[in-house]
Design a protein around this motif. Structure first.
Motif, PDB file in Angstrom:
ATOM      1  N   GLU A  75       0.827  -1.208   0.000  1.00 30.16           N
ATOM      2  CA  GLU A  75       0.000   0.000   0.000  1.00 30.16           C
ATOM      3  C   GLU A  75       0.865   1.263   0.000  1.00 30.16           C
ATOM      4  OE1 GLU A  75      -2.461   0.235   3.398  1.00 30.16           O
ATOM      5  OE2 GLU A  75      -3.919   1.551   2.426  1.00 30.16           O
ATOM      6  N   SER A  76       1.901   1.271   0.843  1.00 35.33           N
ATOM      7  CA  SER A  76       2.714   2.500   0.887  1.00 35.33           C
ATOM      8  C   SER A  76       3.572   2.636  -0.366  1.00 35.33           C
ATOM      9  CB  SER A  76       3.538   2.596   2.176  1.00 35.33           C
ATOM     10  OG  SER A  76       4.339   1.472   2.311  1.00 35.33           O
ATOM     11  N   LEU A  77       3.955   1.519  -0.970  1.00 32.64           N
ATOM     12  CA  LEU A  77       4.701   1.607  -2.233  1.00 32.64           C
ATOM     13  C   LEU A  77       3.786   2.157  -3.332  1.00 32.64           C
ATOM     14  CD1 LEU A  77       7.265   1.148  -3.867  1.00 32.64           C
ATOM     15  CD2 LEU A  77       6.628  -1.250  -4.142  1.00 32.64           C
ATOM     16  N   LEU A  78       2.526   1.724  -3.333  1.00 25.84           N
ATOM     17  CA  LEU A  78       1.570   2.234  -4.331  1.00 25.84           C
ATOM     18  C   LEU A  78       1.358   3.738  -4.150  1.00 25.84           C
ATOM     19  CD1 LEU A  78      -1.022  -0.706  -4.403  1.00 25.84           C
ATOM     20  CD2 LEU A  78       0.387   0.068  -6.312  1.00 25.84           C
ATOM     21  N   LEU A  79       1.344   4.184  -2.896  1.00 26.77           N
ATOM     22  CA  LEU A  79       1.189   5.624  -2.622  1.00 26.77           C
ATOM     23  C   LEU A  79       2.390   6.399  -3.166  1.00 26.77           C
ATOM     24  CD1 LEU A  79      -0.287   5.719   1.008  1.00 26.77           C
ATOM     25  CD2 LEU A  79      -1.378   6.534  -1.105  1.00 26.77           C
ATOM     26  N   LYS A  80       3.572   5.823  -2.968  1.00 27.82           N
ATOM     27  CA  LYS A  80       4.803   6.453  -3.469  1.00 27.82           C
ATOM     28  C   LYS A  80       4.750   6.560  -4.993  1.00 27.82           C
ATOM     29  CE  LYS A  80       8.153   7.949  -1.873  1.00 27.82           C
ATOM     30  NZ  LYS A  80       8.362   9.416  -1.731  1.00 27.82           N
ATOM     31  N   LEU A  84       4.923   9.811  -7.509  1.00 31.71           N
ATOM     32  CA  LEU A  84       5.872   9.973  -8.624  1.00 31.71           C
ATOM     33  C   LEU A  84       5.128  10.193  -9.946  1.00 31.71           C
ATOM     34  CD1 LEU A  84       8.461   7.159  -7.717  1.00 31.71           C
ATOM     35  CD2 LEU A  84       8.620   9.604  -7.226  1.00 31.71           C
ATOM     36  N   ASN A  85       4.003   9.475 -10.118  1.00 38.48           N
ATOM     37  CA  ASN A  85       3.197   9.647 -11.337  1.00 38.48           C
ATOM     38  C   ASN A  85       2.755  11.096 -11.496  1.00 38.48           C
ATOM     39  OD1 ASN A  85       3.234   6.995 -12.187  1.00 38.48           O
ATOM     40  ND2 ASN A  85       1.309   6.426 -11.172  1.00 38.48           N
ATOM     41  N   ASN A  86       2.513  11.753 -10.355  1.00 37.88           N
ATOM     42  CA  ASN A  86       1.961  13.117 -10.398  1.00 37.88           C
ATOM     43  C   ASN A  86       3.003  14.207 -10.200  1.00 37.88           C
ATOM     44  OD1 ASN A  86      -0.903  12.568 -10.799  1.00 37.88           O
ATOM     45  ND2 ASN A  86      -0.695  11.446  -8.874  1.00 37.88           N
ATOM     46  N   ASP A  87       4.263  13.830 -10.184  1.00 39.24           N
ATOM     47  CA  ASP A  87       5.329  14.817  -9.980  1.00 39.24           C
ATOM     48  C   ASP A  87       5.750  15.382 -11.346  1.00 39.24           C
ATOM     49  OD1 ASP A  87       7.670  16.173  -9.560  1.00 39.24           O
ATOM     50  OD2 ASP A  87       8.572  14.667  -8.245  1.00 39.24           O
ATOM     51  N   ASP A  88       5.403  16.643 -11.573  1.00 37.08           N
ATOM     52  CA  ASP A  88       5.675  17.246 -12.893  1.00 37.08           C
ATOM     53  C   ASP A  88       7.153  17.510 -13.149  1.00 37.08           C
ATOM     54  OD1 ASP A  88       3.029  17.221 -13.537  1.00 37.08           O
ATOM     55  OD2 ASP A  88       2.655  19.259 -12.789  1.00 37.08           O
ATOM     56  N   THR A  89       7.965  17.401 -12.113  1.00 38.48           N
ATOM     57  CA  THR A  89       9.403  17.649 -12.306  1.00 38.48           C
ATOM     58  C   THR A  89      10.148  16.354 -12.656  1.00 38.48           C
ATOM     59  OG1 THR A  89      10.065  17.220 -10.030  1.00 38.48           O
ATOM     60  CG2 THR A  89       9.293  19.470 -10.546  1.00 38.48           C
ATOM     61  N   LEU A  90       9.385  15.266 -12.783  1.00 39.24           N
ATOM     62  CA  LEU A  90       9.973  13.948 -13.001  1.00 39.24           C
ATOM     63  C   LEU A  90       9.531  13.407 -14.368  1.00 39.24           C
ATOM     64  CD1 LEU A  90      11.577  11.834 -11.320  1.00 39.24           C
ATOM     65  CD2 LEU A  90       9.386  10.855 -10.668  1.00 39.24           C
ATOM     66  N   ASN A 113       2.556   5.126 -14.294  1.00 42.30           N
ATOM     67  CA  ASN A 113       2.015   5.861 -15.443  1.00 42.30           C
ATOM     68  C   ASN A 113       2.802   5.471 -16.699  1.00 42.30           C
ATOM     69  OD1 ASN A 113       1.408   7.740 -17.402  1.00 42.30           O
ATOM     70  ND2 ASN A 113       1.648   9.532 -16.061  1.00 42.30           N
ATOM     71  N   PRO A 114       2.154   4.895 -17.717  1.00 44.53           N
ATOM     72  CA  PRO A 114       2.891   4.443 -18.908  1.00 44.53           C
ATOM     73  C   PRO A 114       3.760   5.531 -19.532  1.00 44.53           C
ATOM     74  CG  PRO A 114       0.616   3.689 -18.993  1.00 44.53           C
ATOM     75  CD  PRO A 114       0.713   4.596 -17.805  1.00 44.53           C
ATOM     76  N   LYS A 115       3.376   6.793 -19.350  1.00 45.68           N
ATOM     77  CA  LYS A 115       4.170   7.889 -19.933  1.00 45.68           C
ATOM     78  C   LYS A 115       5.495   8.074 -19.196  1.00 45.68           C
ATOM     79  CE  LYS A 115       0.545  10.481 -22.076  1.00 45.68           C
ATOM     80  NZ  LYS A 115      -0.320  11.618 -22.079  1.00 45.68           N
ATOM     81  N   LYS A 116       5.565   7.570 -17.958  1.00 41.70           N
ATOM     82  CA  LYS A 116       6.802   7.694 -17.177  1.00 41.70           C
ATOM     83  C   LYS A 116       7.523   6.356 -17.038  1.00 41.70           C
ATOM     84  CE  LYS A 116       5.549  11.753 -14.588  1.00 41.70           C
ATOM     85  NZ  LYS A 116       5.585  12.430 -13.294  1.00 41.70           N
ATOM     86  N   ASP A 117       7.009   5.347 -17.733  1.00 40.09           N
ATOM     87  CA  ASP A 117       7.507   3.969 -17.598  1.00 40.09           C
ATOM     88  C   ASP A 117       8.730   3.767 -18.505  1.00 40.09           C
ATOM     89  OD1 ASP A 117       7.629   1.144 -17.324  1.00 40.09           O
ATOM     90  OD2 ASP A 117       6.289   0.918 -19.061  1.00 40.09           O
ATOM     91  N   VAL A 118       9.859   4.365 -18.103  1.00 35.76           N
ATOM     92  CA  VAL A 118      11.054   4.325 -18.963  1.00 35.76           C
ATOM     93  C   VAL A 118      11.716   2.940 -19.000  1.00 35.76           C
ATOM     94  CG1 VAL A 118      11.592   6.780 -19.004  1.00 35.76           C
ATOM     95  CG2 VAL A 118      12.341   5.409 -17.048  1.00 35.76           C
TER      96      VAL A 118
END
Ligand code: NAD
Length: 294
Positions: A75-80, A84-90, A113-118
């Motif tokens: 649960e806490s990993l999912l929150l993390k 990260l998915n919502n961090d616009d600087t990442l 987020n697939p857009k951040k899934d490098v």
């Protein structure tokens, strides 16, 4: 026999990425930012993540290491991950595998987020790759494709035999090698394959991702073959300060006597993987700039 020098090619790629970062800086734009999430203290994972962070520094990226304790809950990993998915600087982030047993790996990868899934591990990216759409190609297969391209290894009409069907190497490799423009005829082999040596002896190109040291021997290949050795296994070795030697899946001595092109271990596919992770992060940043018309 030509050694496919992953160290050299990966340094060229890193230099090219550095140049792109310099251009972004000159334009007053934010430089790419990659984060790595590591749960627990697995020795190999610590080393891999450390190399990734160091590589970011080398090309001028911002990097963040999020090191969570072994007992972190799912649960806490999912929150993390949500954070990260919502961090616009990442621009992109990776979750270092394997995760501790009490965490469902699939659930975690699906949350990225697939857009951040490098790392290109999300099913959306895998599906898009299989359909020749814009995606993130997993770093190891991406690195192998780049190495074949830069050494001008002919793939069109050739018979490529992939050994191993893992989701991160073998399976995507089989898809990429059969794509239009690459045009190999592909055989994907695995632990239930019968008469493997008969099949490998027909191969023009062999990509082996197995995890069994020195499995592929000279008598299993034909003359003139190209062999890509993905395997990395730590074999106990008291003569080394670390107490182990890194072995690939290929018996280098016997195969090198027959191959035209061969990757060494270490110094072949390994360094390419990190370079292509950086490349994917740069691509993520460029896609973000295009989307936001910055
Ligand atoms: P994996 O460990 O998930 O799976 C191994 C595969 O080998 C399975 O698909 C299995 O069917 C197949 N296999 C097992 N025995 C076989 C046999 N006798 N004949 C044919 N196929 C057989 O695979 P993975 O995660 O792709 O890892 C494979 C190796 O590659 C490991 O050594 C790993 O450390 C290494 N690796 C290296 C990099 C890199 O950057 N160089 C990246 C990923 C993995």
């Amino acid at each position: 026999m030509i050694l496919l020098d992953g160290k050299k090619i990966s340094n060229q790629i890193k230099d090219e990425i550095s140049q792109e970062v310099t251009v972004l800086k000159q334009q007053g734009k934010r430089t790419p930012h990659l984060a790595a999430v590591l749960v627990g203290n697995d020795g190999a994972s610590l080393t891999y993540v450390g190399s990734k962070v160091k590589a970011c520094e080398r090309v001028g990226f911002t990097s963040s290491l999020i090191h969570l304790p072994e007992n972190t809950t799912e649960e806490s990993l999912l929150l993390k991950i949500d954070e990260l998915n919502n961090d616009d600087t990442l621009d992109g982030f990776i979750v270092q595998l394997p995760l501790p047993k009490h965490i469902d790996e699939q659930k975690i990868l699906l949350a990225v987020n697939p857009k951040k899934d490098v790392d290109g591990f999300h099913p959306e990216n895998f599906g898009r790759m299989a359909l020749d759409m814009e995606s993130y190609i997993p770093a190891t297969p991406f690195g192998i494709m780049e190495m074949l391209k830069r050494y001008r290894v002919e793939t069109s009409g050739k018979h490529t035999v992939v050994i191993g069907r893992s989701h991160i190497v073998g399976r995507p490799m089989s898809i990429l090698m059969s794509q239009k423009g690459i045009d190999s005829t592909v055989t994907l082999t695995h632990s239930r394959t019968k008469n493997l040596a008969e099949i490998t002896r027909q191969a023009d190109i062999i990509i082996i991702a197995l995890g069994k040291p020195e499995f592929l021997t000279g008598d299993m290949v034909k003359k003139g073959v190209t062999v890509i050795d993905v395997g990395i296994t730590r074999v106990p070795d008291n003569t080394k300060a670390k107490g182990y030697t890194i072995k690939g899946d290929v018996d280098f001595d016997s195969v090198s006597r027959k191959a035209d092109f061969l990757t060494p271990v270490p110094g072949g596919v390994g360094p390419m993987t990190i370079a292509m992770l950086l490349k994917n992060t740069l691509i993520a940043r460029q896609r973000q700039l295009k989307e936001n018309r910055e």
